[in-house]
Structures are given as C-alpha cells and as structure tokens.
Design a protein around this motif. Structure first.
Motif, PDB file in Angstrom:
ATOM      1  N   PHE A 244       0.826  -1.200   0.000  1.00  0.00           N
ATOM      2  CA  PHE A 244       0.000   0.000   0.000  1.00  0.00           C
ATOM      3  C   PHE A 244       0.863   1.254   0.000  1.00  0.00           C
ATOM      4  CE2 PHE A 244      -3.620  -2.455   2.299  1.00  0.00           C
ATOM      5  CZ  PHE A 244      -3.993  -3.025   1.088  1.00  0.00           C
TER       6      PHE A 244
ATOM      7  N   VAL B  40      -3.812   1.637  -2.311  1.00  0.00           N
ATOM      8  CA  VAL B  40      -4.711   0.545  -1.950  1.00  0.00           C
ATOM      9  C   VAL B  40      -5.193  -0.265  -3.147  1.00  0.00           C
ATOM     10  CG1 VAL B  40      -5.512   1.535   0.206  1.00  0.00           C
ATOM     11  CG2 VAL B  40      -6.662   2.151  -1.923  1.00  0.00           C
TER      12      VAL B  40
ATOM     13  N   ARG C 230     -11.309  -5.860   0.829  1.00  0.00           N
ATOM     14  CA  ARG C 230     -10.108  -5.019   0.804  1.00  0.00           C
ATOM     15  C   ARG C 230     -10.114  -4.052   1.994  1.00  0.00           C
ATOM     16  NH1 ARG C 230      -6.418  -3.536  -3.368  1.00  0.00           N
ATOM     17  NH2 ARG C 230      -7.568  -4.896  -4.774  1.00  0.00           N
ATOM     18  N   GLU C 231     -11.306  -3.570   2.352  1.00  0.00           N
ATOM     19  CA  GLU C 231     -11.425  -2.632   3.471  1.00  0.00           C
ATOM     20  C   GLU C 231     -10.992  -3.290   4.784  1.00  0.00           C
ATOM     21  OE1 GLU C 231     -13.713  -3.063   1.129  1.00  0.00           O
ATOM     22  OE2 GLU C 231     -13.282  -1.152   0.110  1.00  0.00           O
TER      23      GLU C 231
ATOM     24  N   ILE D  64      -7.304  -3.198   4.846  1.00  0.00           N
ATOM     25  CA  ILE D  64      -6.838  -1.834   5.082  1.00  0.00           C
ATOM     26  C   ILE D  64      -6.936  -1.491   6.569  1.00  0.00           C
ATOM     27  CG2 ILE D  64      -7.397   0.602   4.669  1.00  0.00           C
ATOM     28  CD1 ILE D  64      -8.230  -0.344   1.796  1.00  0.00           C
TER      29      ILE D  64
ATOM     30  N   TYR E  31      -3.743  -0.540   8.975  1.00  0.00           N
ATOM     31  CA  TYR E  31      -3.659   0.722   9.716  1.00  0.00           C
ATOM     32  C   TYR E  31      -3.455   0.460  11.210  1.00  0.00           C
ATOM     33  CZ  TYR E  31      -4.793   5.344  11.501  1.00  0.00           C
ATOM     34  OH  TYR E  31      -4.744   6.560  12.149  1.00  0.00           O
TER      35      TYR E  31
ATOM     36  N   THR F 171       2.724   4.611   4.454  1.00  0.00           N
ATOM     37  CA  THR F 171       1.645   3.635   4.356  1.00  0.00           C
ATOM     38  C   THR F 171       0.290   4.333   4.427  1.00  0.00           C
ATOM     39  OG1 THR F 171       3.031   1.964   5.412  1.00  0.00           O
ATOM     40  CG2 THR F 171       0.670   1.538   5.364  1.00  0.00           C
ATOM     41  N   LYS F 172       0.174   5.293   5.327  1.00  0.00           N
ATOM     42  CA  LYS F 172      -1.085   6.023   5.491  1.00  0.00           C
ATOM     43  C   LYS F 172      -1.430   6.797   4.227  1.00  0.00           C
ATOM     44  CE  LYS F 172      -3.387   9.080   8.821  1.00  0.00           C
ATOM     45  NZ  LYS F 172      -3.203   9.931  10.021  1.00  0.00           N
TER      46      LYS F 172
ATOM     47  N   MET G  25      -3.050   4.713   1.671  1.00  0.00           N
ATOM     48  CA  MET G  25      -4.406   4.270   1.999  1.00  0.00           C
ATOM     49  C   MET G  25      -5.366   5.439   2.211  1.00  0.00           C
ATOM     50  SD  MET G  25      -3.703   1.103   4.655  1.00  0.00           S
ATOM     51  CE  MET G  25      -3.193   2.174   6.006  1.00  0.00           C
TER      52      MET G  25
ATOM     53  N   SER H 133      -9.127   5.385   1.056  1.00  0.00           N
ATOM     54  CA  SER H 133      -9.902   4.361   1.754  1.00  0.00           C
ATOM     55  C   SER H 133     -10.084   4.711   3.224  1.00  0.00           C
ATOM     56  CB  SER H 133      -9.224   2.996   1.618  1.00  0.00           C
ATOM     57  OG  SER H 133      -9.257   2.555   0.278  1.00  0.00           O
ATOM     58  N   LEU H 134      -9.066   5.294   3.851  1.00  0.00           N
ATOM     59  CA  LEU H 134      -9.193   5.701   5.246  1.00  0.00           C
ATOM     60  C   LEU H 134     -10.253   6.792   5.388  1.00  0.00           C
ATOM     61  CD1 LEU H 134      -5.461   5.761   6.402  1.00  0.00           C
ATOM     62  CD2 LEU H 134      -7.227   4.106   7.052  1.00  0.00           C
TER      63      LEU H 134
END
Length: 202
Positions: free
Chosen positions: A33, A38, A63-64, A67, A71, A108-109, A112, A115-116
């Motif tokens: 990621f 993502v 996928r969520e 994720i 996180y 990484t954040k 994503m 999606s976050l």
C-alpha cells in the motif's frame, strides 16, 4: 504456496500457523500500500506471503478489512517501537529513530488515504480504537529526552508532531521518502540545538 488456513473463527482461538499467515499478509500489504496505494494487487500480496488467495480472503473478506488491519498494525507498531527503542538507545537517539519510523507510517497512510477517508465517513470503530495513541507515544518520548537534557526544554510535542505530520500532504514524487527523512533529521537537529546536555546521538 499453501492455502490450508483456518482463518479467524468466532469463539475459537486462531491456530499458530494461521496467525503467522495473517501477520505476514498484513506486513506485506503495508509495504504494498505504501508503494502502490490501496489498488495494489491482493493476489500479488498473497503470492508474496506464500499463501493462496483463499487464505487471504478468509482472513480479510474485503479489501477494506485488510486496510483496517494494516492501519491498526502500523499504529500498534509505532507504539511498540517506542518502548523497544527507549530500552536500547539514549533518550534522544530513541526519539530520532522513532521519528524516522514515523515516515514509514506516513508513507503507508498516504497510500491508503482515500480508503481511510471512506472508513472515517462510515463511522468505522477503527479510529476511536486508535485515537490518541501516536500523539501520546510521541509525547512520552519527547518528555524522556527533555528530562535527560538531550533536547531543548522548550520543545512542545504537539508542535513537533504537527511539523512531522506536514509530510503527509507533501507533493508526491520518487524522492518523497528520502526528502521526508531529511526533513525529520533537520527537525531532530533543531530539537538538539540548545540542549543542556547534548549527547552523541547514539
């Protein structure tokens, strides 16, 4: 590659091999990621973890779900790293190394972020469960370094973390990671400047 894995089951402890597979999937997904966002191939993640896609989907049906796990893993990793570094390094060296690891967390954040944002809008419990962990951990490291006299006593952890967090919104580019690491080093130099008892940084 193996696809024999019980995966999570309500009311039943996870087998040791299933737990290892889950941890491996999360760790590899975090790198994927950070590198590709993502939309990274779940099949490629499973292949690198040496498990079948069936195993991946048993652990993470969507996928969520993956994720969310990534996180949470990244936040918990930062918290754990603070204790580990504090036991093996001087207070300012532990702070400096933790700040560099924070760059990896941000990478990484960033991968994503869309999606976050959706998870946040869906009222996922993820953020309530992890809220405040990183700032409290960082404040603890700062307080230890101040107490040791190895960073300037007027440093405020909220201000420094705000400066560190600015790298989240920095423009993308192939050198983003390296530029971010240099920025962290500059911030750490500023924290050490004027310290009562400057250390060698080791």
């Amino acid at each position: 590659m193996t696809d024999r894995d019980d995966g999570p089951a309500a009311g039943r402890p996870m087998r040791a091999d299933a737990r290892r597979n889950r941890e491996k999937l999360v760790a590899i997904a975090a790198k994927a990621f950070a590198r590709s966002g993502v939309d990274a191939s779940l099949e490629a993640i499973a292949r690198e973890a040496d498990v079948g896609t069936g195993t991946l989907y048993r652990h993470f049906p969507t996928r969520e779900a993956l994720i969310e796990a990534v996180y949470r893993h990244e936040v918990e990793g930062l918290v754990a790293a603070a204790d580990e570094l504090s036991q093996s390094r001087s207070a300012d060296a532990a702070l400096a190394e933790w700040m560099q690891r924070y760059v990896d967390y941000i990478a990484t954040k960033r991968g994503m972020r869309d999606s976050l944002k959706l998870l946040l809008e869906s009222n996922s419990p993820l953020f309530a469960e992890t809220h405040g962990l990183v700032p409290r951990t960082f404040r603890g490291l700062m307080e230890k370094a101040v107490a040791a006299g190895t960073i300037r006593p007027d440093a405020d952890s909220a201000d420094v973390l705000h400066a560190l967090s600015s790298i989240y919104s920095a423009s993308d580019g192939p050198d983003w990671h390296e530029r971010s690491r240099r920025l962290v080093s500059l911030i750490m130099d500023g924290l050490r400047y004027g310290a009562p008892h400057p250390s060698s940084g080791t």
